[in-house]
Scaffold this motif. Structure first.
Motif, short mmCIF file in Angstrom:
data_model
loop_
_atom_site.label_atom_id
_atom_site.label_comp_id
_atom_site.label_asym_id
_atom_site.label_seq_id
_atom_site.Cartn_x
_atom_site.Cartn_y
_atom_site.Cartn_z
N THR A 6 -7.55 -2.68 1.75
CA THR A 6 -6.98 -1.36 1.48
C THR A 6 -7.42 -0.79 0.15
O THR A 6 -7.62 0.41 0.03
CB THR A 6 -5.44 -1.39 1.52
OG1 THR A 6 -5.02 -2.53 0.80
CG2 THR A 6 -4.94 -1.42 2.92
N TYR B 245 0.61 2.64 0.69
CA TYR B 245 -0.07 1.57 1.42
C TYR B 245 -0.81 0.62 0.47
O TYR B 245 -0.79 -0.59 0.66
CB TYR B 245 -1.06 2.17 2.42
CG TYR B 245 -0.38 2.66 3.67
CD1 TYR B 245 0.53 1.84 4.33
CD2 TYR B 245 -0.64 3.91 4.20
CE1 TYR B 245 1.16 2.27 5.47
CE2 TYR B 245 -0.02 4.35 5.34
CZ TYR B 245 0.89 3.53 5.97
OH TYR B 245 1.51 3.96 7.10
N SER C 130 -0.05 -3.27 0.05
CA SER C 130 -1.03 -4.33 0.31
C SER C 130 -1.13 -5.27 -0.88
O SER C 130 -1.30 -6.48 -0.71
CB SER C 130 -2.39 -3.72 0.66
OG SER C 130 -3.02 -3.25 -0.50
N MET D 292 -3.18 1.77 7.14
CA MET D 292 -3.93 0.90 6.24
C MET D 292 -5.42 0.94 6.57
O MET D 292 -6.26 0.96 5.68
CB MET D 292 -3.43 -0.53 6.33
CG MET D 292 -2.13 -0.75 5.57
SD MET D 292 -1.75 -2.49 5.44
CE MET D 292 -0.51 -2.45 4.14
#
Lengths: 344, 291
Positions: free
Chosen positions: B31, B188, B192, B168
């Motif tokens: 990501t 996101y 992550s 993602m």
């Protein structure tokens, strides 16, 4: 991946004068340092360490900053240079220093050539893992190849000699490292202005474009690795003389990271930057040995702080200041990063 | 043949640990595009918190695990918010070196707080090994493999089948476009980092009973896990798991049949050979370089 721009539009003549003044100042300080601090062996040894680390950092900057290749194993090349010098001196104690240095450099260059061979196919993280492998493997080989390397105890490095003159005192070692490093920097600086040097940067900026201009990309990359290894080998030989000993424990993975951090903290694709980055990190490291346990905190803290404040590294400070001054209004509109060329 | 089988069984524990550590590394890379070199140190820090939970707070091992997992989530999030987010626009090499600085900083801080004396962490599942006829597998190793597969399965399902995973993947493919399409990119990336550090921390909790706990415990593990992630194609979740087991098994077979002295070297020789034949790893796609 492109580095912070080094030339400042306008004031080019002024920048040149400033550059020469800076080079002059560094040489004068470098020559005079032992005259002033000659009695203080500790200070002279630290200064020598700064010089040797600066040379190794520059050798890595060739690869990372000018060539756009990543390496996590520079300490492995340094180890080869160090062991080569120590081994040949052990066999031929009266060997003149230049021959010893050349032997170390050539042997390391061969290692660099081998390391450079797969780079035609590998880049980015894949290259990182291959170089990491070299960095991890060399100390392990040194540990186990006891017939040559004397295992865990390592090899004592005999003093270098030129004719009947033995370079054994800290001041003599200092001058030896200073002269070799100055000559190497001049050689690297000149090399970067040649066709080969410009090919390194062309390949870094775009392999496709470089190939279209008639540059043999793979050969350029292999040359780059060989040149970087050559100077890392010289640095490794000096490293051995500085420590008086080469042992597997002296070249951990963290040493490779240290050099990479020095390159980036100083500023990628900047020779003065590498010198400053190496000096800053060596001082951060050596000045905290009296506070056990604080070394990694201070070195790590310096790296994190410098990058948060000036992402382009210390070499980007003057350019950043000038640009801020000259086009403050325009810059306010574009709230980009401080590192120019970050978006390339 | 029997020794071969036993070497295989004996290597799955470490294989799972490398796989789990690599999964955390790959998730963050997917990501945010950053190779988090501090992942080992951050995981050691979480394990120090696990130790402190057991030995300082005197809570049960299960509760200590919960505390440490939550701490790992927070640590990962803090790294992203305090450090990486501020250098989001900088070239990727600079972001990588930032994580190297963080590695030293975190190791140093855990060293100052908890010291470098090795510490013990209890096995999750103790007891005798299972098997007979010369084939044995430790109960703990079974747990490690099971946990690795569950984590990998959950991650794969989330990535491929859920809206979060879609987001993602969008962020991974093109951050700017994803942001324009209304994907909450920041959230996101933060998630992550949080989850990635947590997953690597799980591998550290599992390895701590095997090697003893210290701030630098994960250094060697991290090298193998990094190699595993690259072998798997850096960016592929399945690749990270397969890479982890391949590295674990290869390391054990090399130690068993060839030499323990050259174990690390030969593992890397193997990886270089594989990469030479498949330059994008076992499961990587020949994608355009990510910048």
């Amino acid at each position: 991946m492109s580095p912070a721009s080094r030339t400042v539009p306008g004031g080019r003549a002024a920048a040149r004068i400033a550059q020469w003044a800076m080079v002059g100042a560094v040489v004068v300080i470098g020559v005079l340092f032992p005259q002033v601090y000659g009695q203080d062996f500790y200070a002279v040894t630290i200064a020598t360490e700064c010089i040797v680390y600066a040379l190794i950092t520059i050798s890595l900057n060739l690869l990372v900053g000018y060539g756009g290749q990543i390496s996590l194993g520079q300490a492995g090349l340094v180890a080869i240079g160090g062991y080569a010098g120590a081994y040949i001196l052990e066999k031929v104690p009266s060997l003149p220093f230049p021959v010893e240095l050349a032997f170390a450099a050539v042997l390391t260059t061969i290692a660099g050539l081998i390391l450079g061979l797969p780079t035609g196919r590998l880049r980015g993280h894949y290259l990182a893992v291959v170089t990491l492998g070299l960095g991890v493997a060399i100390p392990q080989i040194a540990l186990n190849l006891t017939s040559i390397t004397n295992g865990r105890t390592g090899l004592i490095v005999n003093p270098a000699s030129i004719g009947s003159l033995a370079l054994a005192s800290p001041v003599a070692i200092y001058y030896m490292c200073f002269v070799v490093t100055c000559l190497s920097v001049i050689a690297i600086h000149s090399l970067l202005k040649t066709r080969t040097g410009r090919a390194f940067m062309a390949v870094r900026d775009s392999e496709q474009a470089a190939a279209a201009m008639g540059i043999n990309v793979q050969r350029t990359k292999i040359t780059l690795f060989a040149v970087s290894a050559f100077f890392a080998g010289i640095g490794g030989d000096l490293f051995g003389h500085l420590q008086n000993l080469v042992a597997p424990g002296a070249f951990p993975f963290s040493l490779s990271l240290f050099f990479l951090a020095a390159v980036i903290v100083g500023g990628s694709a900047s020779l003065p930057g590498s010198v400053i980055g190496a000096i800053l990190l060596v001082l951060a490291d050596t000045q905290t040995t009296s506070l056990p346990g604080f070394e990694p905190v201070v070195v790590g803290g310096v790296v994190v702080l410098v990058l948060l404040i000036i992402p382009g590294g210390l070499a980007a400070v003057p350019a950043t200041l000038m640009r801020l001054r000259s086009r403050q209004g325009r810059r306010r509109a574009r709230t980009g990063s401080l590192a120019s060329g970050a978006g390339d | 043949m029997q020794t071969f089988a036993q070497y295989l069984l004996g290597s799955v524990g470490f294989g799972g640990i490398y796989a789990l550590a690599a999964l955390g590394l790959v998730l963050i890379f997917k990501t945010s595009g950053v190779v988090n070199f501090a992942f080992g140190a951050l995981a050691s820090l979480s394990t120090m918190i696990l130790w402190a939970g057991i030995h300082r707070l005197h809570v049960s091992v299960g509760i200590a695990w919960v505390i440490a997992v939550v701490a790992a989530l927070i640590i990962g999030g803090l790294c992203e918010v305090l450090l990486l987010e501020r250098l989001r626009r900088a070239p990727i090499t600079i972001q990588i070196v930032l994580t190297l600085g963080l590695l030293l900083l975190i190791e140093g801080i855990s060293g100052l707080v908890w010291g470098y004396t090795p510490k013990g962490i209890p096995l999750v599942i103790g007891g005798k090994s299972i098997g007979g006829n010369g084939f044995f597998i430790a109960r703990d190793d079974i747990f490690i493999v099971a946990l690795t597969l569950v984590v990998a399965l959950v991650m794969t399902v989330v990535f491929q089948r859920s809206r979060i995973g879609l987001g993602m993947r969008a962020v991974a493919a093109d951050r700017e476009t994803a942001a324009l399409m209304g994907v909450p990119v920041r959230r996101y990336v933060l998630a992550s980092w949080s989850i990635g550090v947590m997953i690597t921390s799980l591998s550290a909790f599992l390895v701590a009973p095997k090697v003893s706990l210290s701030p630098t415990m994960m250094e060697d593990i991290a090298v193998f896990a990094f190699a595993a992630a690259v072998l798997g194609g850096f960016g592929s979740l399945v690749g990270a798991v397969v890479g982890g087991f391949v590295v674990g098994i290869a390391a054990n077979l090399i130690a068993g049949y060839l030499s323990t002295n050259y174990q690390l070297t030969l593992v890397f020789v193997l990886i270089v050979v594989v990469l030479y034949l498949r330059p994008n790893g076992l499961f990587g796609r020949a994608a355009v370089a990510r910048q």
